[in-house]
Design a protein around this motif. Structure first.
Motif, short mmCIF file in Angstrom:
data_model
loop_
_atom_site.label_atom_id
_atom_site.label_comp_id
_atom_site.label_asym_id
_atom_site.label_seq_id
_atom_site.Cartn_x
_atom_site.Cartn_y
_atom_site.Cartn_z
N SER A 133 47.32 41.66 -19.21
CA SER A 133 46.04 42.31 -19.52
C SER A 133 45.20 41.49 -20.48
O SER A 133 43.98 41.37 -20.32
CB SER A 133 46.30 43.70 -20.11
OG SER A 133 46.99 44.52 -19.19
N ILE A 150 41.49 40.10 -19.52
CA ILE A 150 40.28 40.36 -20.31
C ILE A 150 39.68 39.06 -20.81
O ILE A 150 38.45 38.85 -20.74
CB ILE A 150 40.61 41.29 -21.50
CG1 ILE A 150 41.04 42.67 -20.98
CG2 ILE A 150 39.42 41.42 -22.44
CD1 ILE A 150 41.62 43.58 -22.02
N GLU A 151 40.53 38.17 -21.29
CA GLU A 151 40.07 36.88 -21.80
C GLU A 151 39.35 36.07 -20.73
O GLU A 151 38.31 35.46 -20.97
CB GLU A 151 41.26 36.09 -22.34
CG GLU A 151 40.90 34.74 -22.92
CD GLU A 151 42.14 33.97 -23.33
OE1 GLU A 151 42.14 33.43 -24.46
OE2 GLU A 151 43.10 33.89 -22.53
N ILE A 177 35.82 38.07 -19.65
CA ILE A 177 34.70 38.06 -20.60
C ILE A 177 34.53 36.72 -21.31
O ILE A 177 33.54 36.48 -21.99
CB ILE A 177 34.86 39.19 -21.65
CG1 ILE A 177 36.08 38.91 -22.56
CG2 ILE A 177 34.97 40.53 -20.97
CD1 ILE A 177 36.23 39.93 -23.67
#
Length: 325
Positions: A316, A320-321, A324
């Motif tokens: 996760s 996310i890294e 975004i």
């Protein structure tokens, strides 16, 4: 083992396999360019400059000063050489490679086939041959493929999650083989220029594959009799996600490069190395899971749950890294 791998994988970057690359290229008869590329992990700190010192053949003379610069987490170096006579039997490479780092070295003459070598910390130089040896290419790229699955953390976590979900040896092996076939397809297609995707969405989808499997494992741990879609058709899921992992492998292999004239051999060896690495991981994990179930049955469930959530959290974070930035 799954718990231990999760704990040490969390703070690491996803794709750790970025070997150093060294090239000695003949531009004009007797005029050579010596270039090297070291990942920041292999060139960290004040030791970077000494580590980047080139080892050149005795019959070559450096013209002018070396040029070094940092670019995109990489240390780049370049030197002009003037060489006389035959270079057969001469040594070239770097004065040292840090830790367990390895490097791909290429000798590229004007009128002869390219020679490719794998350098290690124990042997940071290579001996120039009269003719390239395809057996060396087969061996070196097999090792690179095995290392990529063993030290490429996102691919490794996918395989570990697959083992935790399926558990039965033969279905896991079939799913892992489907994964290899799928990433081989996209790897070859990308390398030969027939396909390609931008690296950022590919890396995000690879992270998503880890999260997907971690969620499936968590559901099965909560309801052991639950037949998720992946438990029914593990090879289908592994094949589907393997296509995206293949684009990731292609990006790493593009950094390493392929020897001209031995591209087919290198690709075959790389894929065989990946499959061998996967089977090794699967064998070790299945053996350890069986041992824990027999010797420490009370610890099996909490250890699996902790490892599963660790894998899911890591995936996760990467997702996310990568989405975004």
């Amino acid at each position: 083992m799954a718990l231990w791998l999760t704990l040490i994988a969390a703070p690491l970057a996803a794709d750790e396999l970025r070997p150093s690359v060294i090239e000695m290229t003949e531009r004009q008869p007797g005029e050579w360019v010596f270039e090297w590329k070291l990942p920041v992990a292999a060139a960290r700190g004040s030791a970077a400059l000494p580590l980047a010192s080139p080892v050149i053949p005795e019959s070559c003379e450096q013209i002018g000063e070396q040029v070094q610069r940092a670019a995109s987490l990489t240390l780049l170096g370049r030197a002009q050489l003037q060489c006389t006579g035959s270079l057969e039997g001469a040594e070239f490479g770097l004065s040292a490679l840090i830790g367990n780092a390895d490097a791909i070295a290429r000798f590229i003459p004007l009128d002869r086939p390219v020679q490719t070598f794998r350098l290690t910390a124990d042997a940071p130089t290579a001996t120039i041959l009269a003719e390239p040896n395809w057996g060396d290419v087969l061996r070196d790229y097999f090792i690179i493929g095995a290392e990529h699955i063993l030290f490429g953390w996102d691919h490794l976590l996918f395989v570990i999650a697959l083992v935790l979900l399926v558990r039965a040896p033969w279905p896991v092996v079939k799913a892992a083989t489907a994964f290899t076939v799928a990433h081989s397809i996209t790897l070859v297609a990308t390398t030969l220029g027939y396909a390609g995707l931008p690296s950022r969405p590919v890396e995000a989808l690879i992270a998503l594959s880890i999260v997907f499997l971690a969620v499936e494992v968590a559901l099965v741990l909560r309801e052991p009799d639950r037949m998720t879609w992946t438990r029914r058709f593990p090879w289908v899921v592994a094949f589907g996600f393997g296509l995206f992992h293949g684009f990731g492998f292609a990006g790493a292999l593009a950094d390493i490069g392929l020897p001209q004239g031995e591209i087919a051999t290198a690709l075959l060896a790389f894929n065989l190395g990946v499959e061998a690495g996967q089977l090794l991981v699967i064998a070790v994990l299945i053996a350890l899971l069986a041992l824990i179930a027999r010797a420490l049955p009370k610890l099996e469930a909490p250890a699996l749950r902790f490892a599963t959530y660790g894998i899911g959290i890591t995936g996760s974070f990467w997702l996310i890294e990568r989405v975004i930035g």
